[in-house]
Design an enzyme around this catalytic site. Structure first.
Site, PDB file in Angstrom:
ATOM      1  CB  CYS A 166      -5.424   6.425  -1.133  1.00  0.00           C
ATOM      2  SG  CYS A 166      -4.098   7.167  -0.566  1.00  0.00           S
TER       3      CYS A 166
ATOM      4  CG  ASP B  92      -1.999   1.048   1.295  1.00  0.00           C
ATOM      5  OD1 ASP B  92      -1.914   1.885   0.240  1.00  0.00           O
ATOM      6  OD2 ASP B  92      -2.612   1.217   2.197  1.00  0.00           O
TER       7      ASP B  92
END
Length: 445
Positions: A378, A325
């Site tokens: 993101c 991530d």
């Protein structure tokens, strides 16, 4: 506090935010951290006054690009006083005159209030009074409330749909929860929350998600205290879903942060196997310990990644799943963090793209033959997503993408595919989630 004192306090806060977050010489600290320090040194401000002051200042932060355009058009510097004055005046086209009178009256020169407007400020007020916030003369950046440097990339991503996505980035983000399958299921959690007068609905994509129609404090609920739910955006939950971590596997969460995805993967593993949450921040890993304990996770360990650390070399080729991530610009979270669109700059993107590539190279060495590397951000920007995958695959021919349609059919059978293409690409406008990207790659035997 009097209304005028609140205005004066908001001006002070806006000035501090401009200096520490957004100005050319600013440290570019997150605005919420700066605001927290601001109020900590002003304990005389009560809770109700703090909310009003915060709303005034955050109104300016959310519209800073547009407000700056209006003031620049008038040839004046964007002082904290003028920014708040402009925010109070613009968009009141049906209240011409009265809006100006109310704004000027707020600068009342009282003991705790702001000084009265000087002649130059009054001329600015007269020029702005009754004008629309989104002016027809605006170029694309201010019109869409986006910094100019992201427009080419977002136009390439969304094309004619950019206006819809830009509008979605200005809306208030929902509050999503993830049900902890180690302790309960979704229906039981819905019933328990209803007993605490918190109404939720199932999220449309995540099988574990719940969404609050209106934001409510949930951290004080019994469901949260007992570890039955966690706050997590639906898009973030889907990344854990696509990782497909199963009982008995060895899993590495390589950029774990506060361990949100570690928690979700531990649940899909049924607390069987081993998951290692890695990060370069000891503080973040320390915070993760509390969350892991509350959730009842007992198959997770934490590891601090440090310079000279030989942990990765000793464990090369030993993990079934490695989730990266990656640190990114966070453009997909701008509706939650409106200050980030002001703090993030083109040089940040260039630096992050290189960091992501380096992390991918290191993390990929942990994947065993037949195992999977899961890359997520993101971000809404192709440079951090599809282009990053193209670059990695060109240097790592042993990895092959697993198409999204195949993964989705296995993990969410009967549910419509959320997007086209080989990778998961979510956006606020189309999916109602934060903007997320996820690619799943398999290492050849």
């Amino acid at each position: 506090m009097t209304p005028a004192a609140r205005i004066a306090c908001a001006i002070d806060l806006i000035g501090v935010l401009e200096e520490q977050c957004f100005g050319p010489a600013a440290r570019r600290r997150p605005a919420d951290a700066v605001a927290s320090d601001f109020f900590r040194t002003r304990r005389f401000i009560g809770g109700g006054d703090r909310r009003v002051v915060s709303e005034l200042a955050w109104g300016v932060v959310r519209q800073r690009i547009r407000l700056g355009w209006h003031l620049d058009r008038l040839g004046v510097a964007p002082t904290a006083r003028l920014l708040l004055l402009a925010q109070m005046l613009l968009g009141r086209s049906g209240d011409h005159g009265r809006g100006r009178q109310a704004a000027e009256a707020a600068f009342d020169d009282s003991h705790y209030g702001p000084a009265a407007l000087d002649p130059a400020e009054r001329r600015v007020a007269a020029s702005l009074d009754g004008r629309p916030l989104v002016d027809p003369a605006m170029p694309d950046g201010p019109r869409l409330n986006l910094p100019d440097w992201v427009l080419p990339a977002l136009t390439a991503r969304f094309g004619a749909g950019l206006a819809r996505e830009a509008a979605a980035l200005e809306t208030e983000a929902p509050l999503d929860l993830r049900v902890n399958l180690l302790k309960t299921d979704r229906e039981a959690a819905i019933t328990l929350l209803a007993g605490e007068r918190i109404e939720v609905v199932p999220t449309p994509l995540s099988p574990w998600g719940l969404r609050l129609p209106a934001r409510r404090p949930v951290t004080g609920t019994a469901a949260f205290r007992q570890g039955l739910i966690e706050v997590q955006d639906e898009g973030s939950q889907l990344i854990a879903l696509l990782a497909d971590a199963r009982p008995g596997m060895r899993v590495a969460d390589y950029c774990a942060g506060a361990a949100g995805k570690t928690l979700a993967m531990a649940a899909t593993m049924g607390n069987k196997g081993k998951i290692t949450a890695c990060d370069t921040s000891a503080a973040r890993l320390e915070g993760a310990a509390t969350r892991l304990k509350r959730a009842g996770v007992d198959n997770a360990e934490r590891h601090l990644l440090e310079a000279g650390d030989r942990w990765a070399k000793r464990r090369a080729g030993s993990f079934d799943r490695v989730l990266v991530d990656a640190p990114c610009t966070g453009t997909g979270t701008w509706r939650r963090n409106p200050d980030a669109r002001l703090r993030t700059r083109p040089e940040d993107l260039a630096e992050l793209v290189e960091v992501q590539h380096q992390i991918l190279g290191k993390a990929s060495e942990l994947v065993r033959p037949g195992g999977r590397l899961v890359y997520a951000t993101c971000s809404l920007l192709p440079q951090e997503n599809e282009e990053q995958m193209d670059r990695f695959l060109a240097h790592a021919p042993g990895f092959v993408p697993i198409p999204l349609d195949r993964l989705w059919a296995e993990l969410r059978p009967g549910l419509e595919l959320p997007c086209e293409g080989p990778f998961l690409a979510l956006s606020p406008g189309r999916h109602g989630t934060d903007g997320f990207f996820c690619a799943v790659l398999e290492r050849g035997a």
